[in-house]
Design an enzyme around this catalytic site. Structure first.
Site, short mmCIF file in Angstrom:
data_model
loop_
_atom_site.label_atom_id
_atom_site.label_comp_id
_atom_site.label_asym_id
_atom_site.label_seq_id
_atom_site.Cartn_x
_atom_site.Cartn_y
_atom_site.Cartn_z
CG ASP A 81 45.24 31.50 47.39
OD1 ASP A 81 45.19 32.75 47.28
OD2 ASP A 81 44.74 30.72 46.55
NE ARG B 157 32.54 37.05 46.29
CZ ARG B 157 33.68 36.70 45.73
NH1 ARG B 157 34.52 35.93 46.38
NH2 ARG B 157 33.97 37.08 44.50
CG PHE C 256 39.16 29.76 44.11
CD1 PHE C 256 37.99 30.50 44.02
CD2 PHE C 256 39.83 29.45 42.94
CE1 PHE C 256 37.50 30.91 42.79
CE2 PHE C 256 39.34 29.85 41.70
CZ PHE C 256 38.17 30.58 41.63
CE1 TYR D 191 41.40 37.71 39.72
CE2 TYR D 191 43.46 37.13 38.63
CZ TYR D 191 42.32 36.75 39.30
OH TYR D 191 42.08 35.42 39.57
CE LYS D 192 40.61 37.14 43.67
NZ LYS D 192 39.36 37.00 42.92
#
Length: 414
Positions: A206, A380, A137, A231-232
């Site tokens: 990560d 996605r 990312f 938050y995922k």
């Protein structure tokens, strides 16, 4: 009715029937009712998890009673001061860590910075290279580059598959992603961590697309440091605080590049010299974001009694079923999966190469199937096992086929 039409109809009926059967035997089916969901299909929990229905009332208490009535007293009486470590201990089982090694606070980016610089310091003299996942990312790459400049190290971007060959006596740190955010590829955390250690370096992982989706085994596999967002798959809410894992064996040597007053051994002594606290508290910086942090703490209640192994088993079945439905419904050549088929290499999402990805996703969302896209040309879909069901999966694939039938192909999918 033609033979082709009959076959297609039968296949659709069979898939719908299987979806209903799988939902009826789903051990996590009772969790769906814990979330605020509508009649659509939400397949973007890998970007922002759904709201647990009990959270607003808990947040209201934080605002009206803890802040509104108790005010400053809540730092002690409501447990605000100890929240970063307390909530870290609740996340720990979800990533395979013992208590006392995770602190919650700051953003993922800030925690990546703390972890990479501290790891470089732990690695010691004579090691001046920071390896970073070249497919990471973007923020991880930006932070790693900045950390390299600040510490005088050389940044070495490398594909995760090439990490073992790139490691050497000059490697200080390897910053790697457990799951590729674009395509959902699951990287070999145990194997790569062992390779980093064999080279005498420090492994930083990560876990943003991992925690709450599949087992991690931080302690079991000897990971040194790790960071992740909440938050995922952890459903902590937009901008909810991230977390930092520091293995117990490294805590005494963890030298944070951001030594704030909250991580001081005597934070209220207000002394000019910095003395780090013991344990995971060293990962703290400044005053925690209490409202967001306690929102996360409330959201984590949905994990009570849930086995991560059960979550992983459902995740794999969901993604398998989705790919099967896509193959049955979508005309050949319109999409191509770029997510690994092998379970050992797959996270909890499916990415489909689609030349018309942007208009396709726009129409999917209009019809109640919410995913997202990654340019250029990748649809996605994230599968959150706590609230995504098999009927959702079948419907998503069917609507995808309908949308593609309405949009003329503009080029090859692969």
């Amino acid at each position: 009715m033609s033979e082709t039409t009959t076959t297609t109809t039968t296949t659709a009926e069979d898939l719908r029937a299987r979806a209903l059967k799988l939902d009826a035997t789903d051990p996590l089916a009772d969790r769906r009712g814990l979330f605020a969901l509508d009649d659509g299909v939400y397949l973007d929990g890998n970007s922002l998890g759904a709201l647990p229905v009990h959270v607003p009332a808990r947040v209201q208490d934080v605002l009206t009673r803890q802040w509104g009535e108790l005010r400053i007293r809540s730092w002690d009486e409501s447990g605000w001061w100890t929240a970063p470590e307390r909530i870290g201990d609740r996340i720990a089982p979800l990533v395979g860590a013992a208590a006392g090694q995770i602190v919650v606070g700051d953003s993922t980016s800030v925690n990546v910075f703390k972890a990479v610089v501290a790891a470089a310091r732990i690695a010691g003299e004579g090691r001046d290279e920071i390896l970073v996942d070249a497919t990471t990312f973007p923020t991880d790459g930006y932070i790693a580059a900045s950390a390299a400049r600040l510490t005088g190290h050389r940044l070495v971007p490398v594909d995760p598959a090439d990490v073992p060959a790139a490691l050497g006596p000059r490697t200080a740190v390897a910053l790697l992603n457990h799951v590729d955010y674009r395509f959902g590829r699951l990287h070999d955390l145990p194997g790569l961590t062992a390779a980093v250690h064999a080279a005498g370096a420090v492994a930083v992982w990560d876990l943003c697309h991992t925690a709450g989706a599949l087992p991690v085994g931080l302690d079991e596999h000897g990971v040194d440091l790790a960071v992740g967002c909440t938050y995922k798959y952890l459903n902590g809410g937009p901008g909810s605080p991230a977390y930092l894992y520091v293995a117990e064996r490294h805590q005494a040597a963890f030298d944070s590049p951001l030594p704030g007053w909250n991580s001081h051994a005597d934070p209220f002594g207000m002394t000019p010299d910095y003395v780090p606290a013991d344990g995971s508290v060293r990962g703290r910086v400044g005053t925690p974001d209490i409202v967001s942090m306690l929102t996360l703490e409330a959201a984590l209640d949905v994990w009570d009694g849930v086995s991560v192994d059960t979550v992983r088993a459902k995740s794999l079945t969901l993604t398998d079923f989705f790919l099967e439905c896509v193959e049955a419904y979508v005309p050949a050549g319109r999409v191509t999966s770029v997510t690994p088929a092998a379970h050992a290499e797959r996270g909890s999402q499916v990415a489909l190469r689609c030349e018309d990805a942007e208009p396709v996703m726009r129409r999917l969302i209009e019809r109640g199937v919410v995913g997202d896209l990654r340019r250029p040309g990748v649809l996605r879909f994230g599968f959150t096992p706590l609230y995504v069901g098999f009927a959702d999966v079948e419907r998503a694939a069917r609507v995808l086929a309908e949308v593609l039938a309405e949009i003329p192909p503009s080029g090859p999918a692969a």
